[in-house]
Design a protein around this motif. Structure first.
Motif, PDB file in Angstrom:
ATOM      1  N   LEU A  41      -1.872   5.900   5.915  1.00  0.00           N
ATOM      2  CA  LEU A  41      -0.598   5.191   6.036  1.00  0.00           C
ATOM      3  C   LEU A  41       0.238   5.761   7.183  1.00  0.00           C
ATOM      4  N   TYR A  42       0.201   7.069   7.345  1.00  0.00           N
ATOM      5  CA  TYR A  42       0.898   7.728   8.457  1.00  0.00           C
ATOM      6  C   TYR A  42       0.418   7.145   9.790  1.00  0.00           C
ATOM      7  N   LYS A  43      -0.902   7.080   9.963  1.00  0.00           N
ATOM      8  CA  LYS A  43      -1.460   6.532  11.206  1.00  0.00           C
ATOM      9  C   LYS A  43      -1.027   5.087  11.415  1.00  0.00           C
ATOM     10  N   GLU A  44      -1.045   4.300  10.345  1.00  0.00           N
ATOM     11  CA  GLU A  44      -0.622   2.894  10.463  1.00  0.00           C
ATOM     12  C   GLU A  44       0.858   2.801  10.837  1.00  0.00           C
ATOM     13  N   LEU A  45       1.695   3.624  10.202  1.00  0.00           N
ATOM     14  CA  LEU A  45       3.124   3.608  10.524  1.00  0.00           C
ATOM     15  C   LEU A  45       3.365   4.007  11.980  1.00  0.00           C
ATOM     16  N   ILE A  46       2.661   5.029  12.432  1.00  0.00           N
ATOM     17  CA  ILE A  46       2.800   5.450  13.835  1.00  0.00           C
ATOM     18  C   ILE A  46       2.377   4.309  14.758  1.00  0.00           C
ATOM     19  N   ASN A  47       1.229   3.689  14.476  1.00  0.00           N
ATOM     20  CA  ASN A  47       0.762   2.571  15.307  1.00  0.00           C
ATOM     21  C   ASN A  47       1.751   1.418  15.320  1.00  0.00           C
ATOM     22  N   MET A  48       2.376   1.141  14.178  1.00  0.00           N
ATOM     23  CA  MET A  48       3.353   0.048  14.115  1.00  0.00           C
ATOM     24  C   MET A  48       4.604   0.339  14.926  1.00  0.00           C
ATOM     25  N   SER A  49       4.822   1.595  15.270  1.00  0.00           N
ATOM     26  CA  SER A  49       6.013   1.943  16.046  1.00  0.00           C
ATOM     27  C   SER A  49       5.764   1.893  17.548  1.00  0.00           C
ATOM     28  N   LEU A  50       4.515   1.701  17.953  1.00  0.00           N
ATOM     29  CA  LEU A  50       4.156   1.797  19.373  1.00  0.00           C
ATOM     30  C   LEU A  50       4.110   0.459  20.098  1.00  0.00           C
ATOM     31  N   TRP A  51       4.193  -0.617  19.397  1.00  0.00           N
ATOM     32  CA  TRP A  51       4.070  -1.936  20.006  1.00  0.00           C
ATOM     33  C   TRP A  51       5.286  -2.274  20.852  1.00  0.00           C
ATOM     34  N   ASP A  52       5.135  -3.334  21.682  1.00  0.00           N
ATOM     35  CA  ASP A  52       6.276  -3.817  22.466  1.00  0.00           C
ATOM     36  C   ASP A  52       7.394  -4.305  21.554  1.00  0.00           C
ATOM     37  N   ILE A  58       5.868   9.895   6.563  1.00  0.00           N
ATOM     38  CA  ILE A  58       5.895  10.434   7.921  1.00  0.00           C
ATOM     39  C   ILE A  58       6.333  11.906   7.895  1.00  0.00           C
ATOM     40  N   ALA A  59       7.399  12.212   7.166  1.00  0.00           N
ATOM     41  CA  ALA A  59       7.879  13.595   7.107  1.00  0.00           C
ATOM     42  C   ALA A  59       6.836  14.526   6.492  1.00  0.00           C
ATOM     43  N   LYS A  60       6.226  14.095   5.395  1.00  0.00           N
ATOM     44  CA  LYS A  60       5.261  14.960   4.695  1.00  0.00           C
ATOM     45  C   LYS A  60       4.010  15.194   5.531  1.00  0.00           C
ATOM     46  N   VAL A  61       3.430  14.144   6.086  1.00  0.00           N
ATOM     47  CA  VAL A  61       2.205  14.315   6.864  1.00  0.00           C
ATOM     48  C   VAL A  61       2.501  15.116   8.129  1.00  0.00           C
ATOM     49  N   PHE A  62       3.617  14.851   8.777  1.00  0.00           N
ATOM     50  CA  PHE A  62       3.999  15.610   9.964  1.00  0.00           C
ATOM     51  C   PHE A  62       4.108  17.096   9.610  1.00  0.00           C
ATOM     52  N   ARG A  63       4.786  17.397   8.497  1.00  0.00           N
ATOM     53  CA  ARG A  63       4.943  18.787   8.070  1.00  0.00           C
ATOM     54  C   ARG A  63       3.596  19.396   7.681  1.00  0.00           C
ATOM     55  N   ASP A  64       2.762  18.651   6.977  1.00  0.00           N
ATOM     56  CA  ASP A  64       1.437  19.165   6.596  1.00  0.00           C
ATOM     57  C   ASP A  64       0.623  19.526   7.836  1.00  0.00           C
ATOM     58  N   LYS A  65       0.653  18.665   8.842  1.00  0.00           N
ATOM     59  CA  LYS A  65      -0.077  18.942  10.087  1.00  0.00           C
ATOM     60  C   LYS A  65       0.492  20.188  10.769  1.00  0.00           C
ATOM     61  N   LYS A  75       0.823  -1.217   0.000  1.00  0.00           N
ATOM     62  CA  LYS A  75       0.000   0.000   0.000  1.00  0.00           C
ATOM     63  C   LYS A  75       0.857   1.268   0.000  1.00  0.00           C
ATOM     64  N   ILE A  76       2.123   1.138   0.369  1.00  0.00           N
ATOM     65  CA  ILE A  76       2.999   2.309   0.489  1.00  0.00           C
ATOM     66  C   ILE A  76       3.525   2.713  -0.890  1.00  0.00           C
ATOM     67  N   ASN A  77       3.610   4.027  -1.075  1.00  0.00           N
ATOM     68  CA  ASN A  77       4.219   4.594  -2.272  1.00  0.00           C
ATOM     69  C   ASN A  77       4.820   5.934  -1.873  1.00  0.00           C
ATOM     70  N   ASP A  78       5.531   6.560  -2.780  1.00  0.00           N
ATOM     71  CA  ASP A  78       6.114   7.865  -2.519  1.00  0.00           C
ATOM     72  C   ASP A  78       5.017   8.843  -2.115  1.00  0.00           C
ATOM     73  N   SER A  79       5.283   9.649  -1.112  1.00  0.00           N
ATOM     74  CA  SER A  79       4.259  10.559  -0.571  1.00  0.00           C
ATOM     75  C   SER A  79       3.724  11.518  -1.631  1.00  0.00           C
ATOM     76  N   LYS A  80       4.520  11.810  -2.650  1.00  0.00           N
ATOM     77  CA  LYS A  80       4.071  12.724  -3.704  1.00  0.00           C
ATOM     78  C   LYS A  80       3.132  12.030  -4.693  1.00  0.00           C
ATOM     79  N   LYS A  81       3.047  10.724  -4.634  1.00  0.00           N
ATOM     80  CA  LYS A  81       2.273   9.968  -5.618  1.00  0.00           C
ATOM     81  C   LYS A  81       0.971   9.396  -5.071  1.00  0.00           C
TER      82      LYS A  81
END
Length: 166
Positions: free
Chosen positions: A56-67, A151-158, A41-47
């Motif tokens: 995808l940002y939310k999923e990536l963040i969630n995947m970083s929070l697990w034990d 992650i960088a693009k969505v963080f910056r957009d927010k 499902k992942i592709n370049d943020s510009k595409k």
């Protein structure tokens, strides 16, 4: 974690020259990598659409929070004041360096095989034993660069939305 890992770094905001630059350093956990269904499902943020980037940002963040996280990352912002003081190239380097420092706090530094940066600025970082590898125009094939760019693009957009509201 004993398996060698490769760190990927990308940034958002360098080329627009507006407000801030945001860098993300990222690696997938080699012992608990995201599944192929997610990776496909992942592709370049510009595409991808804003909606898909946000999901995808939310999923990536969630995947970083697990034990036993599937994703490790660090993010750093350098604002327009520092950009004006040191120039955009050095501000970009500092955002990348600080995002790398954040990531290095989460992984075993002894297991790093390499650090790869999307572009050709030939930055050096005191925090690394080996110099980073630079790639140009390969970001269209590397899923970890895409994840870092999301992650960088969505963080910056927010951040930009928050700035505009202020």
């Amino acid at each position: 974690m004993n398996t060698k890992i490769k760190i990927w770094i990308d940034e958002a905001g360098r080329w627009p020259w507006l407000w801030s630059v945001v860098a993300c350093s990222l690696c997938f956990n080699p012992e608990n990598k995201p599944d192929d269904e997610f990776l496909n499902k992942i592709n370049d943020s510009k595409k991808i659409s804003e909606k898909n980037r946000d999901e995808l940002y939310k999923e990536l963040i969630n995947m970083s929070l697990w034990d036993n996280p599937k994703v490790f990352f660090g993010v750093w912002v350098v604002d327009n004041n520092l950009i004006d003081e040191i120039n955009i190239k050095q501000a970009n380097r500092e955002a990348m360096r600080r995002s790398l420092v954040e990531l290095l706090r989460k992984i075993d530094n002894e297991n790093i095989s390499s650090v790869v940066i999307d572009w050709n600025d030939n930055y050096k970082f005191d925090e690394l034993e080996k110099d980073p590898i630079f790639i140009i125009w390969w970001d269209w094939k590397i899923v970890e660069i895409w994840a870092a760019s999301i992650i960088a693009k969505v963080f910056r957009d927010k951040l930009m939305v928050t700035y505009s509201e202020l």
